[in-house]
Motif scaffolding. Structure first.
Motif, PDB file in Angstrom:
ATOM      1  N   PHE A   1      -5.116 -10.163  -2.140  1.00  0.00           N
ATOM      2  CA  PHE A   1      -4.558  -9.107  -3.038  1.00  0.00           C
ATOM      3  C   PHE A   1      -5.097  -7.708  -3.217  1.00  0.00           C
ATOM      4  O   PHE A   1      -4.713  -7.168  -3.511  1.00  0.00           O
ATOM      5  CB  PHE A   1      -5.905  -9.728  -4.483  1.00  0.00           C
ATOM      6  CG  PHE A   1      -5.738 -11.075  -5.220  1.00  0.00           C
ATOM      7  CD1 PHE A   1      -4.230 -11.228  -6.159  1.00  0.00           C
ATOM      8  CD2 PHE A   1      -6.698 -12.201  -5.009  1.00  0.00           C
ATOM      9  CE1 PHE A   1      -4.452 -12.247  -6.742  1.00  0.00           C
ATOM     10  CE2 PHE A   1      -6.102 -13.319  -5.624  1.00  0.00           C
ATOM     11  CZ  PHE A   1      -5.247 -13.410  -6.492  1.00  0.00           C
ATOM     12  N   LEU A   2      -5.605  -7.509  -1.564  1.00  0.00           N
ATOM     13  CA  LEU A   2      -5.842  -6.374  -0.736  1.00  0.00           C
ATOM     14  C   LEU A   2      -5.073  -5.893  -0.537  1.00  0.00           C
ATOM     15  O   LEU A   2      -4.667  -4.707   0.233  1.00  0.00           O
ATOM     16  CB  LEU A   2      -7.319  -6.302  -1.016  1.00  0.00           C
ATOM     17  CG  LEU A   2      -8.482  -6.813  -1.545  1.00  0.00           C
ATOM     18  CD1 LEU A   2      -9.847  -6.034  -0.775  1.00  0.00           C
ATOM     19  CD2 LEU A   2      -8.401  -5.131  -2.797  1.00  0.00           C
TER      20      LEU A   2
ATOM     21  N   GLN B   1       0.466  -0.763   1.821  1.00  0.00           N
ATOM     22  CA  GLN B   1       1.176   0.446   0.643  1.00  0.00           C
ATOM     23  C   GLN B   1       0.388   1.969   1.348  1.00  0.00           C
ATOM     24  O   GLN B   1       1.406   2.762   1.296  1.00  0.00           O
ATOM     25  CB  GLN B   1       0.946   0.774  -1.300  1.00  0.00           C
ATOM     26  CG  GLN B   1       1.298   1.685  -1.426  1.00  0.00           C
ATOM     27  CD  GLN B   1       0.991   0.912  -3.018  1.00  0.00           C
ATOM     28  OE1 GLN B   1      -0.013   0.696  -3.793  1.00  0.00           O
ATOM     29  NE2 GLN B   1       1.889   2.368  -3.553  1.00  0.00           N
ATOM     30  N   TRP B   2      -1.218   1.790   1.186  1.00  0.00           N
ATOM     31  CA  TRP B   2      -1.568   2.932   1.502  1.00  0.00           C
ATOM     32  C   TRP B   2      -0.896   3.334   2.943  1.00  0.00           C
ATOM     33  O   TRP B   2      -0.814   4.578   3.608  1.00  0.00           O
ATOM     34  CB  TRP B   2      -2.901   2.360   1.641  1.00  0.00           C
ATOM     35  CG  TRP B   2      -3.761   4.496   1.956  1.00  0.00           C
ATOM     36  CD1 TRP B   2      -3.990   5.519   2.310  1.00  0.00           C
ATOM     37  CD2 TRP B   2      -4.569   3.777   3.258  1.00  0.00           C
ATOM     38  NE1 TRP B   2      -4.606   6.045   2.327  1.00  0.00           N
ATOM     39  CE2 TRP B   2      -5.047   5.109   3.428  1.00  0.00           C
ATOM     40  CE3 TRP B   2      -4.552   3.132   4.402  1.00  0.00           C
ATOM     41  CZ2 TRP B   2      -6.033   5.813   4.502  1.00  0.00           C
ATOM     42  CZ3 TRP B   2      -5.449   3.648   5.667  1.00  0.00           C
ATOM     43  CH2 TRP B   2      -5.555   4.990   5.725  1.00  0.00           C
ATOM     44  N   ILE B   3      -0.967   2.066   3.870  1.00  0.00           N
ATOM     45  CA  ILE B   3      -0.593   2.581   5.568  1.00  0.00           C
ATOM     46  C   ILE B   3       0.598   3.450   5.632  1.00  0.00           C
ATOM     47  O   ILE B   3       0.667   4.324   6.080  1.00  0.00           O
ATOM     48  CB  ILE B   3      -0.942   1.668   6.193  1.00  0.00           C
ATOM     49  CG1 ILE B   3      -2.834   0.942   6.236  1.00  0.00           C
ATOM     50  CG2 ILE B   3      -0.287   1.541   8.069  1.00  0.00           C
ATOM     51  CD1 ILE B   3      -2.358  -0.768   7.335  1.00  0.00           C
TER      52      ILE B   3
ATOM     53  N   ASP C   1       6.288   3.523  -2.431  1.00  0.00           N
ATOM     54  CA  ASP C   1       5.900   3.894  -4.078  1.00  0.00           C
ATOM     55  C   ASP C   1       5.051   2.584  -4.306  1.00  0.00           C
ATOM     56  O   ASP C   1       4.380   2.973  -5.433  1.00  0.00           O
ATOM     57  CB  ASP C   1       6.989   4.101  -4.291  1.00  0.00           C
ATOM     58  CG  ASP C   1       7.582   5.408  -3.842  1.00  0.00           C
ATOM     59  OD1 ASP C   1       6.918   6.118  -3.304  1.00  0.00           O
ATOM     60  OD2 ASP C   1       8.855   5.124  -3.936  1.00  0.00           O
ATOM     61  N   ARG C   2       4.932   1.561  -4.321  1.00  0.00           N
ATOM     62  CA  ARG C   2       3.904   0.242  -4.439  1.00  0.00           C
ATOM     63  C   ARG C   2       3.925  -0.706  -3.484  1.00  0.00           C
ATOM     64  O   ARG C   2       4.359  -0.438  -2.441  1.00  0.00           O
ATOM     65  CB  ARG C   2       5.797  -0.376  -5.276  1.00  0.00           C
ATOM     66  CG  ARG C   2       6.710  -0.818  -4.317  1.00  0.00           C
ATOM     67  CD  ARG C   2       7.777  -1.778  -5.369  1.00  0.00           C
ATOM     68  NE  ARG C   2       8.138  -0.878  -6.242  1.00  0.00           N
ATOM     69  CZ  ARG C   2       9.076  -0.783  -7.104  1.00  0.00           C
ATOM     70  NH1 ARG C   2       9.876  -2.033  -7.374  1.00  0.00           N
ATOM     71  NH2 ARG C   2       9.502   0.412  -7.971  1.00  0.00           N
ATOM     72  N   PRO C   3       2.892  -1.403  -4.173  1.00  0.00           N
ATOM     73  CA  PRO C   3       2.138  -2.437  -3.373  1.00  0.00           C
ATOM     74  C   PRO C   3       2.967  -3.643  -2.484  1.00  0.00           C
ATOM     75  O   PRO C   3       5.001  -3.532  -2.927  1.00  0.00           O
ATOM     76  CB  PRO C   3       1.220  -3.426  -3.601  1.00  0.00           C
ATOM     77  CG  PRO C   3       1.280  -2.384  -5.434  1.00  0.00           C
ATOM     78  CD  PRO C   3       2.582  -1.867  -5.067  1.00  0.00           C
ATOM     79  N   ILE C   4       2.984  -3.442  -1.041  1.00  0.00           N
ATOM     80  CA  ILE C   4       4.151  -4.293  -0.961  1.00  0.00           C
ATOM     81  C   ILE C   4       4.127  -6.132  -0.761  1.00  0.00           C
ATOM     82  O   ILE C   4       2.703  -6.605  -1.079  1.00  0.00           O
ATOM     83  CB  ILE C   4       3.616  -3.933   1.031  1.00  0.00           C
ATOM     84  CG1 ILE C   4       2.396  -4.694   1.333  1.00  0.00           C
ATOM     85  CG2 ILE C   4       3.613  -2.784   1.453  1.00  0.00           C
ATOM     86  CD1 ILE C   4       2.220  -4.454   3.581  1.00  0.00           C
TER      87      ILE C   4
END
Length: 230
Positions: A79-80, A86-88, A92-95
């Motif tokens: 889930f994380l 996405q942050w790395i 624009d959205r979660p991978i």
């Protein structure tokens, strides 16, 4: 006692149980074991390093992983990781992280913490005189570890490595939390579908017992042979 048992449901379900369920269980066990040993060996060498940054990172990694339940690690990674990815990469959205790939990575990372402690014990068990002898004949650190220390550490730790692999084989049943069909998950689906919980769970227990007991017996034989060689 067994008059109401429907053993036919077991027979009819064998192809599904072993071709899909057990095949995934064994695949996950093999991948996590190989990956865990490779990564665990690197972590063990980092923990034995004289550089505080490397040893501190390795020790923190092992302590964190060994302090968390595996099922919680599976949930956290699944889930994380999309948001971490996405942050790395600044997306624009979660991978997208599939349940299958997430499980493979999670089990490998988790088992690496345990295999690293096994390998660390094996490395530390090698007499210092052999390491000194390696340096004396002109070998560098990498060559000493590759040709002198690690081969003996692997041989000495083989029984413990296989024992941890048996534990890993049993832990693969936790993939049900991500709705992945392993052997236990396949048995559970059939049990729920046909209303034959007792038959399927009893059969699954027998299969796990046979495999783990056989593997444990082989580990004991291997342990005796390794002790004789030593």
């Amino acid at each position: 006692m067994f008059s109401d048992f429907d053993f036919g449901v077991i027979w009819r379900s064998l192809p599904y149980l072993f071709e899909q369920g057990m095949s995934f269980t064994l695949t996950l066990t093999v991948i996590a074991t190989i990956g865990g040993i490779i990564l665990g060996t690197l972590i063990a060498m980092m923990r034995l390093s004289s550089k505080p940054i490397l040893s501190g990172f390795a020790a923190s990694y092992v302590n964190v992983m060994r302090s968390l339940p595996l099922v919680l690690v599976i949930f956290l990674f699944y889930f994380l990781m999309p948001y971490i990815g996405q942050w790395i990469i600044r997306a624009d959205r979660p991978i997208q992280v599939g349940a299958l790939s997430s499980t493979m990575v999670t089990f490998t990372l988790f088992e690496a913490a345990y295999f690293s402690e096994i390998m660390r014990a094996g490395i530390q068990a090698i007499p210092r005189g052999q390491v000194s002898a390696g340096y004396a004949i002109g070998l560098n650190y990498r060559e000493v570890m590759r040709f002198v220390v690690l081969p003996q550490a692997f041989r000495n730790m083989l029984p413990v490595i296989f024992t941890q692999t048996i534990v890993l084989f049993q832990d693969t049943s936790l993939v049900y939390v991500l709705s992945i069909t392993d052997f236990m998950g396949a048995a559970s689906k059939i049990a729920q579908r046909d209303g034959r919980l007792t038959e399927m769970y009893l059969f699954a227990a027998c299969i796990y017992f046979i495999i783990c007991f056989t593997a444990s017996t082989l580990v004991k034989i291997l342990q005796r042979r390794v002790s004789i060689v030593r």
